[in-house]
Every structure is written in C-alpha cells, then in structure tokens.
Design an enzyme around this catalytic site. Structure first.
Site, PDB file in Angstrom:
ATOM      1  N   LYS A  18       5.071  36.518   8.943  1.00  0.00           N
ATOM      2  CA  LYS A  18       4.933  35.777  10.194  1.00  0.00           C
ATOM      3  C   LYS A  18       3.524  35.205  10.253  1.00  0.00           C
ATOM      4  CE  LYS A  18       5.133  36.409  15.175  1.00  0.00           C
ATOM      5  NZ  LYS A  18       5.455  37.349  16.259  1.00  0.00           N
ATOM      6  N   LYS A  58       8.745  33.269   9.368  1.00  0.00           N
ATOM      7  CA  LYS A  58       8.540  32.599  10.645  1.00  0.00           C
ATOM      8  C   LYS A  58       7.171  31.945  10.697  1.00  0.00           C
ATOM      9  CE  LYS A  58       8.240  33.800  15.468  1.00  0.00           C
ATOM     10  NZ  LYS A  58       8.084  34.867  16.399  1.00  0.00           N
TER      11      LYS A  58
END
Ligand code: PBG
Ligand code: ZN
Length: 326
Positions: free
Chosen positions: A198, A251
């Site tokens: 992420k 992400k």
C-alpha cells in the site's frame, strides 16, 4: 508479397474475438466498499465521490441486499464512529460501528461475504493508522503498541461475524500478530486479506472525505510505501506470505499496474487490486462532464486490472459493473 501472419484474421467477427479473448471480468471478481455511520435513515453522498454514500446501518443492510442480488460476492466495511480518541476505542469495541454493521448484514444476508477493513485511522482523534507517543506531532506511529490494538480489533470484528479481516495500516508484523490473535480466540478459519503493498498516495483524498480519516498533522509516509519503489513491494509481499496472509492486495491500482503484475508472479496467493477513491473520482468527474464514455472506460479499466494479474477488484464502480456485465 502477402504478409504470412495476419493477426487481424482473428478480429473480424465478434464471436471470434470472444473465442480468443485472454482475460475476462466476472461479477465474482468484485468487492464493493461501504461506509457505515451512526444513526438511522442516513444517506449522505460523499461530495468528491458521486454515487457513494455514508450510510447508517439500516441503509447498509438495504445496500447489502442489492449488492448480493447483483451477484457481487463481497463487501468491505469502513466505519465512521461517533467519537474518536487516542486509543481508537471505536475500532475494537464490541459496539463499534463496523461490528454492529457486520452483524446486521450477516443477519439479513448471510450469504454475502463481509470483509472488514482493519485499521485505526477512522477511530483515532489524530487520524493516523496507529498509536502515537503522547505529544508527537510528526505522525511517527508506534509499531508494536499498534499491533496489540489491531489484534483486538480483528478479534472483535470476527466475533461480530466478519468473514475476512483486511488489515490496511502497513504496520510491520501486522499479519502475524493478527493471525495469532485470531487463532488464540478460536478464529483459525477466518482468512486475512493483507493490504500488503500500500503506497503513500494522493489518490486516497476522496476516501478521507468519505471516512473522515485525514491525519490532523504529518502524513502517512512513515508507514505507507514510497511510490518510487517496486522491489520493496516484493519484500512486503514475502513478509506477509511468511506471516500467514491468505490474500494480498495492491493499492492504489491504476498507477501501480506493474506492482499488481509483479505480485502475481511473486506469490501463489490470490491478488486483489484496490481501485481507489481518487481513481473513481476522476472517472466520475469526466463522465459527468460528458467527456468520456463511463461504461466503456470503467470496463476497460477493470479488464486492465485482470490483465495485470488481479484476481479480485475492490471498486466503487462494482454495482455499475455488475449491471453492465448482465
Ligand atoms: C486507511 C485506508 C485508506 C484507504 C482505505 N483504508 C487510505 C488512507 O487514508 O491512507 C483508501 C481507500 C480509497 O482511497 O479508496 N487505512
Ligand atoms: Zn488506516
């Protein structure tokens, strides 16, 4: 001289194109994010995310039924609590907003898979994803004290009926400590979907409006990844696999297609891509201006995630995509 190879031979007929298509999207691939708020009868549209609402639990349940009827297998729940504090009490309390929402959804639509985002940023008064030293204004989250709170949060979510735990705070060792906490509490069969790679991204802006989770000071760069790095993503993946993750997430998605591809090669676990709020907002803005064909742009983007290697796609477009696939 005629060309010997003519790739166009396989493109002349729609049925033929269908036969040789390498990647396909189905509703099975979709996960729909929902934002739970206190109250009843509440549906507040998020300004920067047209079509996305903060919903009270009664409305979440209605939405869950609709999502299930569209053939989407899973939702992921985020919560906006009444009160925030330094301990993120709302994250791990039995009566927390996500715990209550999850229980209500599982009661009404038992077949729908409920994923919980397991993080503290929506529940801390400062908006960071973990515990801070008192008086710290830099946002350098204390790793190990945060792990204890994340374990507690995961267990209370599992007790509420959540099917999959999705830790998103990028703390070192969070998969292992959540796995241990779940196992100790008797939840050996609850999988962990780790937000493994992420990045510290500007594409989360609209989400922070939706989840009311903007850090009050500092930023998340001491825990989320530097956008310049890709080998480090594989390091994060290897650690999460070793710690017992069941699924891995990358992400954001659009600016990180290379990472999705590399993660798919680097592990044998299912890979999820999070098509984040800023990606959604850009498409919506252009579509509402009539500048792009929303359906075609969204479907092409989804297929791009599949081609990159995503097995699952978390997207605010999920309901539309399910309708378009029909
Ligand atoms: C925080 C969290 C974020 C998102 C989901 N959980 C990002 C952040 O605020 O750092 C982003 C989702 C989106 O932008 O759609 N743990
Ligand atoms: Zn967080």
């Amino acid at each position: 001289m005629f060309p010997t190879q003519r790739p166009r031979r396989l493109r002349h007929h729609p049925q033929l194109r269908r036969m040789v298509r390498e990647n396909v999207l189905t509703t099975n691939d979709l996960i729909y994010p929902l934002f739970a708020v206190p109250g009843t009868g509440v549906a507040v549209e998020v300004k920067s995310m047209p079509g996305v609402y903060q919903l009270s639990i009664d409305k979440i349940v209605e939405e869950a039924k609709e999502v299930y009827d569209l053939g989407i297998p899973a939702i992921i729940l985020f919560g906006i609590p009444d009160d925030k504090d330094t301990e993120a009490t709302g994250a791990w309390h039995d009566c927390g907003i996500v715990q209550k929402a999850a229980a209500a959804v599982k009661k009404a639509v038992p077949e729908l898979i409920v994923i919980a985002d397991t993080c503290l940023c929506e529940y801390t008064s400062h908006g960071h994803c973990g515990y801070l030293e008192v008086g710290d204004l830099t946002g350098r989250v204390l790793n190990d004290p945060t792990l204890t709170l994340l374990g507690k949060t995961a267990v209370s979510q599992a007790q509420a009926g959540v099917d999959i735990i999705a830790p998103s705070g990028m703390m070192d060792g969070f998969v292992q400590s959540i796995r241990q906490a779940l196992d100790t509490a008797g939840f050996q069969d609850i999988p962990i979907l780790s937000y493994a790679a992420k990045y510290a991204s500007a594409y989360y802006g609209p989400f922070r409006d939706a989840a009311d989770s903007t850090p009050q000071f500092g930023d998340r760069r001491t825990y989320q990844m530097d956008p310049g790095n890709s080998r480090e993503a594989i390091k994060e993946i290897d650690l999460d696999v070793a710690e017992g993750a069941d699924m891995l997430m990358v992400k954001p998605a659009l600016a990180y297609m290379d990472i999705i591809h590399q993660v798919k090669q680097a592990s044998n676990l299912p890979v999820a891509a999070y098509n984040v709020s800023g990606e959604y907002a850009m498409v919506k803005a252009a579509a509402l201006n009539g500048w792009i064909d929303e359906e075609r742009v969204v479907m092409e983007t989804m297929l791009g995630f599949k081609r990159a290697g995503a097995d699952l796609i978390l997207t605010y477009h999920a309901k539309d995509v399910a309708r378009w696939l029909d």
